[in-house]
Structure formats: C-alpha cells, structure tokens
Enzyme design. Structure first.
Site, mmCIF file in Angstrom:
data_model
loop_
_atom_site.group_PDB
_atom_site.id
_atom_site.type_symbol
_atom_site.label_atom_id
_atom_site.label_comp_id
_atom_site.label_asym_id
_atom_site.label_seq_id
_atom_site.Cartn_x
_atom_site.Cartn_y
_atom_site.Cartn_z
ATOM 1 N N ASP A 1 -21.423 43.360 -29.315
ATOM 2 C CA ASP A 1 -21.320 44.829 -29.261
ATOM 3 C C ASP A 1 -22.719 45.442 -29.165
ATOM 4 O OD1 ASP A 1 -19.034 46.329 -29.024
ATOM 5 O OD2 ASP A 1 -18.491 46.200 -31.149
ATOM 6 N N LYS B 1 -9.192 45.161 -24.828
ATOM 7 C CA LYS B 1 -10.200 44.085 -24.801
ATOM 8 C C LYS B 1 -9.527 42.734 -24.585
ATOM 9 C CE LYS B 1 -13.309 46.870 -27.553
ATOM 10 N NZ LYS B 1 -13.760 47.320 -28.874
ATOM 11 N N GLN C 1 -14.478 45.613 -35.190
ATOM 12 C CA GLN C 1 -13.951 46.860 -34.636
ATOM 13 C C GLN C 1 -14.079 47.979 -35.673
ATOM 14 O OE1 GLN C 1 -12.559 47.035 -31.358
ATOM 15 N NE2 GLN C 1 -12.615 49.235 -31.706
#
Ligand code: NAD
Length: 289
Positions: A124, A55, A99
């Site tokens: 997300d 990322k 995460q």
C-alpha cells in the site's frame, strides 16, 4: 490538451480501461514471479468489504495469488500485531495490506500497526520508509502509495503531460494528497496543495491545468472553480443514498474541462491496479535481494 469547441464535453478518463491495460502489462511478470497478495480486514465495514472484493476480483482476473485474512471486529491489538509479524516472516507472502479504517478500539494504534509492516512487503506504500523514498525522486518510487500512483498511471495512459503544468491538489492526507503532490513535483509539475484551512479555495483551483481532488465532500468542486480545458481528477468517494459520489460536480464540470474522471470508474480501479503493480515490484525486488 485543447478542445475544438467550447461546448464539447470533456474526454472521460476511464479508469476501467486504463486499469485493464496496466494489468495486461503485468501478466508476464505475474506468471514468472507468482507473487501473493494478502489483504487483512478487521471487522465488517461495508465500504472496506466492497474495496476488498474489487481487489480480490482484480487479482483473480490477472492470475495473481491472493488471500483475504478476515478477523472479527473485537480482535485485540496483540492479535493483529501477531498476524502482521507472521505475514512479515512468511516467505510465501509477497505483500500485504491492512485495510483501513480499523474498528474504533484499534484506530488510534494505526500508526503503530503500519510501522510494524516490513517495508519490503508494504504494497500500500503507507510506511514511513516507502513514503520517505517517494520524496527523493521518481527512481526511488519503488512502493509508492497506491492511489497517487494510480492517478499518475491514469494520466500516463491518456498521454496527459505533467511537466511544466500547474497541478492543484485539494486534500493533504498522508495517503493521497501529500504523496500525490510530491509525485507530481518529482515529474516537474508546479504544485499547489490545498486543504481545509486554505483560504479562497476557488482562487487556487481556477489556476489548475491539472486539478486533483481528494477530500470526501460531494459537490465541493463546482464548475466556476475550474479553468476552461483543465484536466480534472476526482479521487473522492462518498457513499450516498444515490450511490457513490466524487468531490466534483461531474455534470457541470465535464462541460468545461478538457478531461475528467468519473466516480465510480475513474481513480478507484487505478488504485487497485497500482496495488497489484506494487505487489509485482515487491516480488521483483525480493527476488533480486
Ligand atoms: P482524509 O480525510 O484523510 O483527508 C481529507 C483532506 O481533505 C484533508 O487534507 C482535509 O484538509 C481536506 N479537506 C477537508 N475539507 C476540505 C474543504 N472544505 N476544502 C479543502 N480541503 C478540505 O481523506 P483521504 O483518506 O485522503 O481520502 C479523501 C477522499 O478520497 C475520500 O473521499 C476517500 O474515500 C477517497 N479515496 C479514494 C480512493 C480511490 O481509490 N479512489 C483512495 C483513497 C481515498
């Protein structure tokens, strides 16, 4: 999509190429809006570390500001809530992600952590607000979950039509299988969603024009479970001693399918590209609100 000869191997749906195209398209908006993405990691899960590296690398490549907030494995729930609150309040942070997975002592609070993320910054697409909007129609897919959105961008890149096709999704998690099913339905596919309790999985998968698999069991989908000339999207990623493995028996299935994603290099890069795309969309909506 038809192949000329039965023995012709499948078209490889290359996620690196498609992701690079998505990122190139985002560059002007990134220059204009200058968004910032923050990735919050708690602990040192090796798979998470590798996803975060990818990322951060893609942000760097496309010129997007990015920050990695790395907290120790023994971080308390209170500390994590406080960090989420500070990111919600920070006008210089366009979007952030938590995460997953979190260390064991925090795992049961994941729904609460997700609920505390400001939906406008939820790049997300995991909050109930953004998932709920996905249910309405394509016009409301403002911050869709990154992996299903990445699958659709990949199909788009290779001009694979969805409308009227029978899409079979294996896996019904809240972050992949379920939203992907809904997003395909939004695009007028006929959708079947399978999961661990599905009886006679192969009877369903053999019906698929588009077969998307998100389970995490290498070799689950064998060639006899796939229709000739199907499009096969392998979302699964499992770390094995022999490297990263998808859920599909790639070697055998590519002889039968019209198109197939590799693992790695298929859906993975698309997930990262659609995360960055979500961050740009979040910046656009924040500017206009
Ligand atoms: P999950 O564990 O939350 O869900 C797994 C799903 O598979 C469940 O719906 C379960 O019912 C189903 N399932 C389990 N065994 C099955 C079986 N034998 N037959 C049919 N269905 C079965 O997982 P998830 O978070 O949705 O992730 C799924 C896979 O996708 C994992 O390998 C994960 O690493 C991978 N993943 C990849 C990306 C990417 O960017 N490529 C992103 C997210 C997840």
């Amino acid at each position: 999509m038809r192949r000329m000869m039965a023995a012709m191997p499948a078209l490889i749906l290359d996620g690196k190429i498609a992701a690079a195209a998505v990122l190139t398209e985002l560059r002007p908006a990134i220059r204009d809006l200058d968004p910032q993405l923050v990735v919050v990691q708690v602990g040192d899960d090796p798979a998470s570390a590798s996803y975060i590296r990818q990322k951060m690398q893609s942000c760097k490549q496309v010129g997007m500001r990015h920050r990695h907030e790395h907290l120790p494995a023994d971080t308390s729930a209170d500390t994590l809530f406080r960090l989420i609150e500070s990111l919600n309040a920070d006008d210089d942070v366009t979007g952030f992600i938590l995460q997953l997975p979190l260390p064991a002592h925090l795992q049961e609070s994941v729904p609460l952590f997700l609920r505390s993320i400001e939906p406008a910054k939820d790049v997300d697409g995991f909050t109930a607000y953004n998932l709920g909007k996905v249910f309405l129609s394509t016009e409301y897919e403002h911050l869709p979950p990154a992996t299903p959105a990445g699958v659709l961008l990949l199909l788009d890149h290779y001009h694979i039509p969805v409308q009227g096709k029978h899409a079979v999704i294996v896996g019904h998690s809240n972050i992949v299988g379920k939203p992907l099913s809904v997003m395909l339905l939004n695009r007028n596919a006929t959708v079947t969603t399978c999961h661990i309790y599905t009886q006679d999985l192969a009877a369903h998968t053999r019906m698929a024009d588009i077969l998307c698999v998100a389970v995490g069991k290498p070799g689950l989908i064998t060639a006899d479970m796939v229709k000739h000339d199907a499009v096969v999207v392998d979302i699964g990623i499992t770390r094995t001693d022999a490297g990263l493995k998808g859920d599909v028996d790639f070697g055998a299935v590519q002889e039968k399918a019209a198109a197939i994603t590799p693992v790695p290099g298929g859906v993975g890069p698309m997930t990262v590209a659609s995360l960055i795309r979500n961050c740009v969309h979040a910046a656009q909506r924040q500017r206009s609100s």
